[in-house]
Design an enzyme around this catalytic site. Structure first.
Site, PDB file in Angstrom:
ATOM      1  N   HIS A 243      83.327  16.103  35.364  1.00  0.00           N
ATOM      2  CA  HIS A 243      83.771  15.298  36.503  1.00  0.00           C
ATOM      3  C   HIS A 243      85.265  14.952  36.462  1.00  0.00           C
ATOM      4  CE1 HIS A 243      79.525  14.778  37.277  1.00  0.00           C
ATOM      5  NE2 HIS A 243      79.364  14.312  36.054  1.00  0.00           N
TER       6      HIS A 243
HETATM    7  C1  BDR Z   1      82.014   9.455  35.854  1.00  0.00           C
HETATM    8  O1  BDR Z   1      81.278   8.505  35.094  1.00  0.00           O
HETATM    9  C2  BDR Z   1      81.621   8.600  33.742  1.00  0.00           C
HETATM   10  O2  BDR Z   1      80.468   8.519  32.922  1.00  0.00           O
HETATM   11  C3  BDR Z   1      82.377   9.886  33.562  1.00  0.00           C
HETATM   12  O3  BDR Z   1      83.351   9.752  32.553  1.00  0.00           O
HETATM   13  C4  BDR Z   1      82.998  10.106  34.918  1.00  0.00           C
HETATM   14  O4  BDR Z   1      84.239   9.432  35.015  1.00  0.00           O
HETATM   15  C5  BDR Z   1      81.034  10.405  36.512  1.00  0.00           C
HETATM   16  O5  BDR Z   1      80.184   9.678  37.337  1.00  0.00           O
END
Ligand code: BDR
Ligand code: CA
Length: 310
Positions: free
Chosen positions: A239
């Site tokens: 992500h």
């Molecule tokens: C986001 O949530 C976090 O757990 C990850 O690092 C990312 O920024 C994805 O939903």
């Protein structure tokens, strides 16, 4: 390009940092409570910088709590109790680069910049909201080219059916930032989940020395956590790396401009809602698609640089 990162490392934040260090000039990092508590995210940033061979990059800790919510939300079930589970990283005794809180330090940094910089936020938006709330004037606006946010989703969530983690963790901050009228770009979960990295490709990291071994350990843990959570899959989603890519190469993404609001409480907390034009919310650039083949090539090229350099 010269950029600042606001992050909550976090395994995908770790990969995002590795890529950002290779693709531009990381001028500084602010950390925020998110995947794990604020003390851990700060220390994790230092541990990663050491591994990536860049201990001189300044790091300043920021918010340990959301803007208004009493209880922080963490994602230890995904990133492990330390936030960087999967490889035994040494404790580095990182010193904060400033005694100022992160958002005040960002203001100081921007005053010293002579060209506009980019800001990438890959955790809950508490620090960014505090900065925008305190320093919303032309002097600072002139020095911020873009603020690219990994968070939210136009469709589907990962904490609830409709809410993504970063926006769920601090919905008030997300709503404030997206309604601020600053040059905000949202890269949501619906887009960050388009390019899946096949787990079988992680073997390539074996050729990349210590950095490869660390990233292989972390991403291996992340992959197992996802399977443990019942989302059996042969790929993982990077992500935060997608937000870094969107900052460096917005032309590889498809964008639309929409006014948005974030639901701040109740069952739909953290959900992104498109509001009607005319409701006096500023337009936000929202990513709706990415060239996934290009993204994966770009990430591997970025990580491959560690093999050559270190
Ligand atoms: C986001 O949530 C976090 O757990 C990850 O690092 C990312 O920024 C994805 O939903
Ligand atoms: Ca993150």
């Amino acid at each position: 390009m010269r950029w600042y990162l606001d992050m909550d490392p976090g395994i995908d934040d770790a990969v995002a940092l590795a890529v950002a260090l290779n693709r531009g000039d990381v001028a500084g990092i602010t950390t925020v409570a998110g995947n794990v508590d604020g003390e851990k995210t700060f220390r994790n940033a230092g541990r990663l910088l050491k591994v990536f061979g860049r201990p001189e990059v300044p790091v300043v800790p920021g918010a340990r709590r959301p803007l208004f919510l009493a209880v922080p939300t963490y994602a230890e079930h995904v990133h492990g109790p330390s936030g960087l589970e999967g490889y035994p990283l040494a404790e580095e005794g990182l010193q904060a680069a400033s005694d100022l809180p992160a958002w005040q330090w960002m203001a100081e940094c921007l005053r010293n910049e002579d060209q506009p910089v980019d800001w990438v936020a890959t955790g809950p938006l508490t620090n960014v909201a505090r900065f925008l709330g305190a320093y919303d004037d032309d002097r600072y606006r002139a020095r911020v080219r873009t603020i690219t946010v990994m968070g939210g989703s136009l469709c589907g969530g990962n904490v609830t059916d409709t809410a993504e983690f970063n926006f769920y963790a601090d919905p008030d901050a997300a709503d404030f930032v997206l309604g601020s009228g600053w040059p905000v770009r949202m890269v949501g979960l619906d887009v960050t989940m388009r390019p899946g990295l096949p787990i079988s490709d992680l073997t390539k990291l074996g050729e990349m020395g210590t950095v490869g071994a660390v990233l292989a350990g972390l991403m291996g843990y992340y992959a197992e956590a996802i399977v443990r959570l019942g989302e059996a899959s042969d790929q993982i989603y990077l992500h935060d790396v997608v937000a870094v890519a969107a900052t460096a190469h917005p032309e590889k993404f498809t964008w639309k401009q929409v006014p948005l609001q974030i639901v701040r409480e109740g069952e739909l907390r953290g959900t992104v809602v498109e509001v009607l034009h005319g409701e006096r919310r500023p337009l936000v650039d929202v990513a709706v698609d990415v060239d996934s083949q290009w993204f994966l090539r770009w990430v591997w090229e970025s990580l491959g640089a560690y093999q050559v350099k270190r």
